[in-house]
Enzyme design. Structure first.
Site, short mmCIF file in Angstrom:
data_model
loop_
_atom_site.label_atom_id
_atom_site.label_comp_id
_atom_site.label_asym_id
_atom_site.label_seq_id
_atom_site.Cartn_x
_atom_site.Cartn_y
_atom_site.Cartn_z
N MET A 115 0.84 -1.20 0.00
CA MET A 115 0.00 0.00 0.00
C MET A 115 0.88 1.26 0.00
O MET A 115 0.41 2.35 0.32
CB MET A 115 -0.92 0.01 1.21
CG MET A 115 -1.89 -1.18 1.18
SD MET A 115 -3.42 -0.89 2.07
CE MET A 115 -2.81 -0.60 3.71
N HIS A 126 9.04 -3.53 3.67
CA HIS A 126 8.63 -3.75 2.27
C HIS A 126 9.85 -4.10 1.42
O HIS A 126 9.79 -4.99 0.56
CB HIS A 126 8.01 -2.48 1.69
CG HIS A 126 6.76 -2.02 2.38
ND1 HIS A 126 6.72 -0.89 3.15
CD2 HIS A 126 5.51 -2.52 2.40
CE1 HIS A 126 5.49 -0.71 3.62
NE2 HIS A 126 4.74 -1.69 3.18
N GLN A 164 -2.99 -12.32 7.60
CA GLN A 164 -3.10 -12.08 6.15
C GLN A 164 -2.33 -13.16 5.38
O GLN A 164 -2.84 -13.71 4.40
CB GLN A 164 -2.53 -10.70 5.84
CG GLN A 164 -2.34 -10.42 4.36
CD GLN A 164 -1.91 -8.98 4.12
OE1 GLN A 164 -2.73 -8.08 4.19
NE2 GLN A 164 -0.65 -8.76 3.84
N MET A 218 8.44 -2.71 12.07
CA MET A 218 8.24 -1.59 11.14
C MET A 218 6.84 -1.64 10.57
O MET A 218 6.31 -2.71 10.27
CB MET A 218 9.26 -1.67 10.01
CG MET A 218 10.64 -1.34 10.47
SD MET A 218 11.71 -1.06 9.06
CE MET A 218 13.23 -0.75 9.92
N SER A 255 3.98 1.15 8.21
CA SER A 255 3.70 2.48 7.64
C SER A 255 2.94 3.32 8.66
O SER A 255 3.03 4.55 8.66
CB SER A 255 2.85 2.34 6.37
OG SER A 255 3.51 1.48 5.46
P1 AMP Z 1 1.34 -2.97 3.49
O1 AMP Z 1 1.92 -1.93 2.59
O2 AMP Z 1 1.30 -2.57 4.93
O3 AMP Z 1 0.05 -3.55 2.96
O4 AMP Z 1 2.38 -4.17 3.46
C1 AMP Z 1 2.79 -4.76 2.25
C2 AMP Z 1 3.57 -6.01 2.55
O5 AMP Z 1 4.71 -5.68 3.34
C3 AMP Z 1 2.76 -7.03 3.35
O6 AMP Z 1 3.02 -8.33 2.87
C4 AMP Z 1 3.28 -6.84 4.76
O7 AMP Z 1 3.16 -7.99 5.56
C5 AMP Z 1 4.74 -6.51 4.47
N1 AMP Z 1 5.34 -5.83 5.62
C6 AMP Z 1 4.89 -4.70 6.23
N2 AMP Z 1 5.66 -4.40 7.30
C7 AMP Z 1 6.61 -5.36 7.37
C8 AMP Z 1 7.69 -5.63 8.26
N3 AMP Z 1 7.96 -4.84 9.30
N4 AMP Z 1 8.46 -6.71 8.03
C9 AMP Z 1 8.21 -7.53 6.98
N5 AMP Z 1 7.19 -7.35 6.10
C10 AMP Z 1 6.41 -6.28 6.31
#
Ligand code: AMP
Length: 281
Positions: free
Chosen positions: A29, A36, A152, A183, A185
């Site tokens: 996102m 990410h 998820q 971490m 967003s």
């Molecule tokens: P999002 O943009 O929050 O939808 O996340 C996109 C992808 O990044 C998803 O598969 C999340 O699980 C992964 N993600 C977000 N934060 C982390 C993190 N701290 N460590 C590993 N993967 C992450």
């Protein structure tokens, strides 16, 4: 790096690739951070071509949630992805993905009502629907998801299996800040004070791991010990703390090899999640 705004352009770019190419896909996102980028690096290692998507998906946000204020840092995200050597970025407008109010949904029943699904009704239905659409548009061979969003990941794995998507799902470890905070967003929403207090989520998981390491395998007792850590931070409001089977998301009575401790809590108005396997790999 090609930035693609429409489904038609993305399909054309995908079909122009040599069919022997292994295409890795990282759905996001945006508001990208090292978490990410760890998925992008895993994709780079395992695939010939890496595609990412940046799409703040409206159907996975509840009416009272933060869709409008969710951080959007598109230019910076593209710089980061370009540096990592990403080949394609699919970044559609909401209108491109949902030209009409959707009436067709993909739902992974029963799993979607557990953990975050219980506190965020409809959230996982939005996630599985958009990921299905993205899989149809990007047609990846492999897709990378973070263990950070453990429910998820379990739900996407099950959906991929049940619907016979020809996509391998790879889960990647949680990337943390130096002090242990996972971490996210959404960490940008935290005030300096909330940021300090938010560490209680990680500390609660560490305490549960420690007690398990000391021989305690009763989930109710481990959860009680974890809750105590959260309760010490009066400004943190617990949503849930559970020990579940990482595949089925069913609550466990005693720790098994696949047992996952998962926590969600509010620091101020910001909802944070974290998790840890109790049995180390
Ligand atoms: P999002 O943009 O929050 O939808 O996340 C996109 C992808 O990044 C998803 O598969 C999340 O699980 C992964 N993600 C977000 N934060 C982390 C993190 N701290 N460590 C590993 N993967 C992450």
């Amino acid at each position: 790096m090609k930035i693609l705004r429409t489904i038609a352009e993305t399909r054309a770019a995908r079909h122009a690739l040599d069919e022997r190419c292994r295409v890795g896909f990282v759905p996001t996102m945006g508001a990208l951070h090292e978490g990410h980028l760890s998925l992008v690096r895993a994709a780079k290692e395992q695939c010939d071509i890496v595609a990412a998507s940046i799409f703040v998906n409206p159907t996975q946000f509840g009416p009272a949630e933060d869709f409008n204020k969710y951080p959007r840092t598109f230019e910076h995200d593209c710089e980061l992805l370009e540096k990592e050597g990403v080949d394609l970025v699919f970044a559609p407008a909401p209108q491109e993905m949902y030209p009409k109010e959707p009436v067709t949904w993909v739902t992974v029943e029963s799993l979607s009502d557990k953990l975050c699904g219980r506190s965020r009704p409809g959230h996982f239905r939005g996630v599985t629907t958009v990921v299905s659409k993205l899989f149809h548009i990007v047609e990846p061979d492999v897709a990378f998801f973070g263990q950070k969003d453990a429910a998820q990941l379990a739900i996407i794995r099950r959906m991929t299996k049940d619907l016979n998507f020809p996509v391998d799902i790879v889960g990647c470890p949680i990337v943390r800040e130096a002090d242990g905070l996972a971490m996210s967003s959404r960490n940008t929403y935290l005030s300096p004070e909330e940021r300090k207090r938010a560490l209680a989520l990680y500390h609660c998981l560490l305490e549960m791991k420690k007690q398990f390491g000391n021989g305690e395998a009763d989930c109710a007792k481990l959860i009680a010990a974890g809750k105590e850590v959260i309760l010490q931070e009066s400004s943190i409001r617990l949503d849930y703390l559970e020990i579940v089977d990482a595949d089925t998301l069913d609550s466990l009575q005693s720790v098994t090899g696949n047992a996952l401790a998962a926590v969600a809590a509010f620091a101020g108005n910001t909802r944070l999640i974290d998790n840890a396997f109790l049995v180390s790999a």
